[in-house]
Design an enzyme around this catalytic site. Structure first.
Site, PDB file in Angstrom:
ATOM      1  CG  PHE A  83      -9.564  -6.920  -3.194  1.00  0.00           C
ATOM      2  CD1 PHE A  83      -9.885  -5.732  -3.843  1.00  0.00           C
ATOM      3  CD2 PHE A  83      -9.721  -8.113  -3.887  1.00  0.00           C
ATOM      4  CE1 PHE A  83     -10.374  -5.739  -5.147  1.00  0.00           C
ATOM      5  CE2 PHE A  83     -10.209  -8.122  -5.183  1.00  0.00           C
ATOM      6  CZ  PHE A  83     -10.538  -6.937  -5.818  1.00  0.00           C
ATOM      7  CG  LEU A 125     -18.005   6.854   6.385  1.00  0.00           C
ATOM      8  CD1 LEU A 125     -19.431   6.762   6.912  1.00  0.00           C
ATOM      9  CD2 LEU A 125     -17.962   7.794   5.181  1.00  0.00           C
ATOM     10  CB  CYS A 144      -2.522   0.498  -2.845  1.00  0.00           C
ATOM     11  SG  CYS A 144      -1.601  -1.040  -2.794  1.00  0.00           S
TER      12      CYS A 144
HETATM   13  P1  NAD Z   1       6.571  -4.781  -3.011  1.00  0.00           P
HETATM   14  O1  NAD Z   1       7.376  -3.686  -3.636  1.00  0.00           O
HETATM   15  O2  NAD Z   1       6.478  -4.869  -1.528  1.00  0.00           O
HETATM   16  O3  NAD Z   1       7.100  -6.193  -3.544  1.00  0.00           O
HETATM   17  C1  NAD Z   1       7.434  -6.467  -4.863  1.00  0.00           C
HETATM   18  C2  NAD Z   1       8.585  -7.468  -4.841  1.00  0.00           C
HETATM   19  O4  NAD Z   1       8.800  -7.970  -6.170  1.00  0.00           O
HETATM   20  C3  NAD Z   1       9.916  -6.876  -4.406  1.00  0.00           C
HETATM   21  O5  NAD Z   1      10.433  -7.616  -3.321  1.00  0.00           O
HETATM   22  C4  NAD Z   1      10.808  -6.996  -5.648  1.00  0.00           C
HETATM   23  O6  NAD Z   1      12.160  -7.238  -5.333  1.00  0.00           O
HETATM   24  C5  NAD Z   1      10.177  -8.184  -6.344  1.00  0.00           C
HETATM   25  N1  NAD Z   1      10.448  -8.304  -7.781  1.00  0.00           N
HETATM   26  C6  NAD Z   1      10.301  -7.343  -8.732  1.00  0.00           C
HETATM   27  N2  NAD Z   1      10.621  -7.853  -9.952  1.00  0.00           N
HETATM   28  C7  NAD Z   1      10.934  -9.158  -9.759  1.00  0.00           C
HETATM   29  C8  NAD Z   1      11.344 -10.217 -10.618  1.00  0.00           C
HETATM   30  N3  NAD Z   1      11.456 -10.054 -11.942  1.00  0.00           N
HETATM   31  N4  NAD Z   1      11.618 -11.414 -10.084  1.00  0.00           N
HETATM   32  C9  NAD Z   1      11.509 -11.612  -8.752  1.00  0.00           C
HETATM   33  N5  NAD Z   1      11.112 -10.658  -7.889  1.00  0.00           N
HETATM   34  C10 NAD Z   1      10.831  -9.443  -8.384  1.00  0.00           C
HETATM   35  O7  NAD Z   1       5.129  -4.660  -3.662  1.00  0.00           O
HETATM   36  P2  NAD Z   1       3.722  -5.008  -2.964  1.00  0.00           P
HETATM   37  O8  NAD Z   1       3.332  -3.920  -2.039  1.00  0.00           O
HETATM   38  O9  NAD Z   1       3.768  -6.402  -2.481  1.00  0.00           O
HETATM   39  O10 NAD Z   1       2.762  -4.907  -4.240  1.00  0.00           O
HETATM   40  C11 NAD Z   1       2.796  -5.855  -5.290  1.00  0.00           C
HETATM   41  C12 NAD Z   1       1.593  -5.642  -6.187  1.00  0.00           C
HETATM   42  O11 NAD Z   1       0.388  -5.889  -5.452  1.00  0.00           O
HETATM   43  C13 NAD Z   1       1.441  -4.219  -6.728  1.00  0.00           C
HETATM   44  O12 NAD Z   1       0.913  -4.273  -8.028  1.00  0.00           O
HETATM   45  C14 NAD Z   1       0.439  -3.578  -5.791  1.00  0.00           C
HETATM   46  O13 NAD Z   1      -0.270  -2.529  -6.389  1.00  0.00           O
HETATM   47  C15 NAD Z   1      -0.469  -4.758  -5.497  1.00  0.00           C
HETATM   48  N6  NAD Z   1      -1.160  -4.671  -4.207  1.00  0.00           N
HETATM   49  C16 NAD Z   1      -0.511  -4.233  -3.100  1.00  0.00           C
HETATM   50  C17 NAD Z   1      -1.161  -4.192  -1.865  1.00  0.00           C
HETATM   51  C18 NAD Z   1      -0.454  -3.678  -0.635  1.00  0.00           C
HETATM   52  O14 NAD Z   1      -1.139  -3.391   0.345  1.00  0.00           O
HETATM   53  N7  NAD Z   1       0.863  -3.547  -0.628  1.00  0.00           N
HETATM   54  C19 NAD Z   1      -2.499  -4.611  -1.766  1.00  0.00           C
HETATM   55  C20 NAD Z   1      -3.139  -5.095  -2.909  1.00  0.00           C
HETATM   56  C21 NAD Z   1      -2.460  -5.115  -4.128  1.00  0.00           C
END
Ligand code: NAD
Length: 428
Positions: free
Chosen positions: A148, A246, A256
């Site tokens: 979160f 708000l 997200c």
């Molecule tokens: P991101 O795109 O910043 O990072 C994902 C990373 O995973 C990338 O660096 C990519 O190269 C790597 N990757 C992909 N496939 C891979 C594999 N097979 N082996 C190794 N590395 C691999 O994504 P993020 O923003 O960190 O989001 C990740 C997840 O968390 C998503 O599902 C997102 O919805 C969720 N999430 C994100 C946030 C946010 O604020 N960014 C907050 C809560 C939840």
């Protein structure tokens, strides 16, 4: 504990440095060579407050590698934190998760816990279990532990969360996860896997609904000459409503909210349920950005060559992330209309240069250069530093004095006194 984290993006890297700070031994895996090389040198590939400092401070507890197999072999708990973007049909693209799970499954050689931290459709836990069983016949556990954190305050959010959700089916994995987070003082809610997966979507959907709601109230304020800030304050004191989220503005963006809201609509429709409220939330959000563009157009009257200064490119302050940032859509539309655009953002300039390849966009070194000779100044991201700018000086260097405040960051009275024609969202 020995922990592997697959995917070293905003969530994976934050999880990695925070778990290292709690004393765990962490191996962060990413498939992008350049990211791993930078991280090995102690350089963060993303801008996120305090991540660089944590990398330095806890370097003894954290390693970086491209070698997923080795990381899995050396770990007891494996977090999956890869991206889950939207597909063209707005359903969730699970290809990165599927690939990561397959690679993990092939390496399992003893009891380990596979934790899904990525935001994934309800039921993904069941799929993961089946997939792993294809490759590994021994014992293992699947846990859903949605994240979160908010970009811009990710470390703080991770270490001081409102709650931790642990979706687990057996006592052993529940206990290991509770131990893993034992140093974090927060309510820990243990649920079944599906409920944990749904909690993440429900939370984001509720927050997006709050934003679209307050934006509609702001639009009414515009028509009635009322002040949205006061209205929000007035309703926010009611504990059942709450003061947060708000702030009226130009709508939500980021990596997200848009994809998770579309995701929940898509999950619902797969189960033959039409989520009417969320469809409206998305519609209002789109309209909000259109209204902002309309406000600019009504002043510049589509006269080609007029200059719009844009302050802020990131989807929110304190991040370099421009994924689904309202700024990108707004700039592309304004360029198409023939305006010249001058932009400045404290951290998101490099990412924007890669995303917008328009001739008519000038990337400026500071907010003053961006405002020089501009006809309109449009505030798109509410970076705190914009409220400290000498607006008297800005007025002197602009050609015309229109200030369109997409985040209600400025004081309308003060701005008018300085000679600006001011227009906020739901406040005059
Ligand atoms: P991101 O795109 O910043 O990072 C994902 C990373 O995973 C990338 O660096 C990519 O190269 C790597 N990757 C992909 N496939 C891979 C594999 N097979 N082996 C190794 N590395 C691999 O994504 P993020 O923003 O960190 O989001 C990740 C997840 O968390 C998503 O599902 C997102 O919805 C969720 N999430 C994100 C946030 C946010 O604020 N960014 C907050 C809560 C939840």
């Amino acid at each position: 504990m020995k922990i592997a984290i697959i995917g070293t993006g905003y969530v994976g890297l934050t999880t990695g440095v925070c778990l290292a700070s709690l004393g765990h031994k962490v191996i962060c895996v990413d498939k992008i060579e350049n990211k791993i090389q930078q991280l090995k040198r102690g350089i963060s590939p993303i801008y996120e407050p305090n991540v660089s400092q944590f990398l330095k401070k806890y370097k003894k507890n954290i390693n970086f590698t491209k070698d997923l197999a080795d990381a899995v072999l050396k770990s007891e708990v494996i977090f999956v934190a890869v991206g889950t973007p939207s597909k063209k049909d707005k359903s969730i693209d699970l290809s990165y998760v599927k690939q990561a799970i397959k690679e993990i499954a092939k390496q399992l050689n003893a009891y380990k816990i596979i934790v899904n931290k990525s935001t994934v459709p309800v039921g993904t836990g069941d799929w993961v279990k089946k997939e792993i069983k294809k490759y590994y016949k021994g014992n293992f556990s699947i846990v859903s532990n949605p994240e979160f954190l908010k970009e811009g305050s990710a470390i703080k959010d991770f270490l001081k969360p409102d709650r931790i959700i642990i979706g687990a089916e057996d006592k052993k994995s529940q206990q290991i996860m509770l131990n893993l987070y034992s140093k974090i003082d927060a309510p820990k809610i243990v649920t079944d896997i599906k409920s944990a997966e749904l909690i993440k979507y429900a939370a984001n959907a509720f927050l997006a609904t709050k934003i679209s709601f307050i934006n509609e109230i702001a639009n009414i304020c515009d028509k009635l000459n009322a002040d949205i800030k006061k209205v929000a304050q007035g309703i926010g004191y009611d504990k059942r409503i709450g003061k947060h989220f708000l702030n009226a503005g130009i709508g939500y963006g980021g990596s997200c909210f848009p994809k998770d809201i579309d995701g929940l609509i898509s999950i619902s429709s797969k189960h033959k349920y039409t989520f009417k409220l969320l469809n409206a939330v998305v519609e209002v959000n789109k309209q909000q950005q259109e209204e902002f563009i309309k406000k600019i157009n009504s002043i510049l009257k589509k006269i080609k060559g007029k200059t719009v200064c844009i302050w802020g490119l990131a989807f929110k302050p304190n991040t370099d992330d421009i994924r689904k940032s309202p700024a990108i859509k707004i700039i592309n539309r304004l360029v198409k209309m023939g305006y010249k655009i001058q932009v400045y953002d404290p951290k998101a300039m490099e990412n924007t240069k890669k995303a917008i390849l328009q001739k008519n966009v000038k990337y400026c070194k500071n907010p003053y250069e961006a405002a020089k000779n501009a006809d309109i100044l449009a505030l798109v991201t509410d970076w705190p530093e914009f409220s400290k700018i000498d607006m008297k000086k800005i007025k002197k260097i602009m050609r015309n004095y229109y200030l369109i405040d997409g985040r209600n960051q400025f004081n309308p009275k003060k701005m008018k006194k300085l000679g600006f024609y001011y227009k906020g969202i739901g406040r005059q």
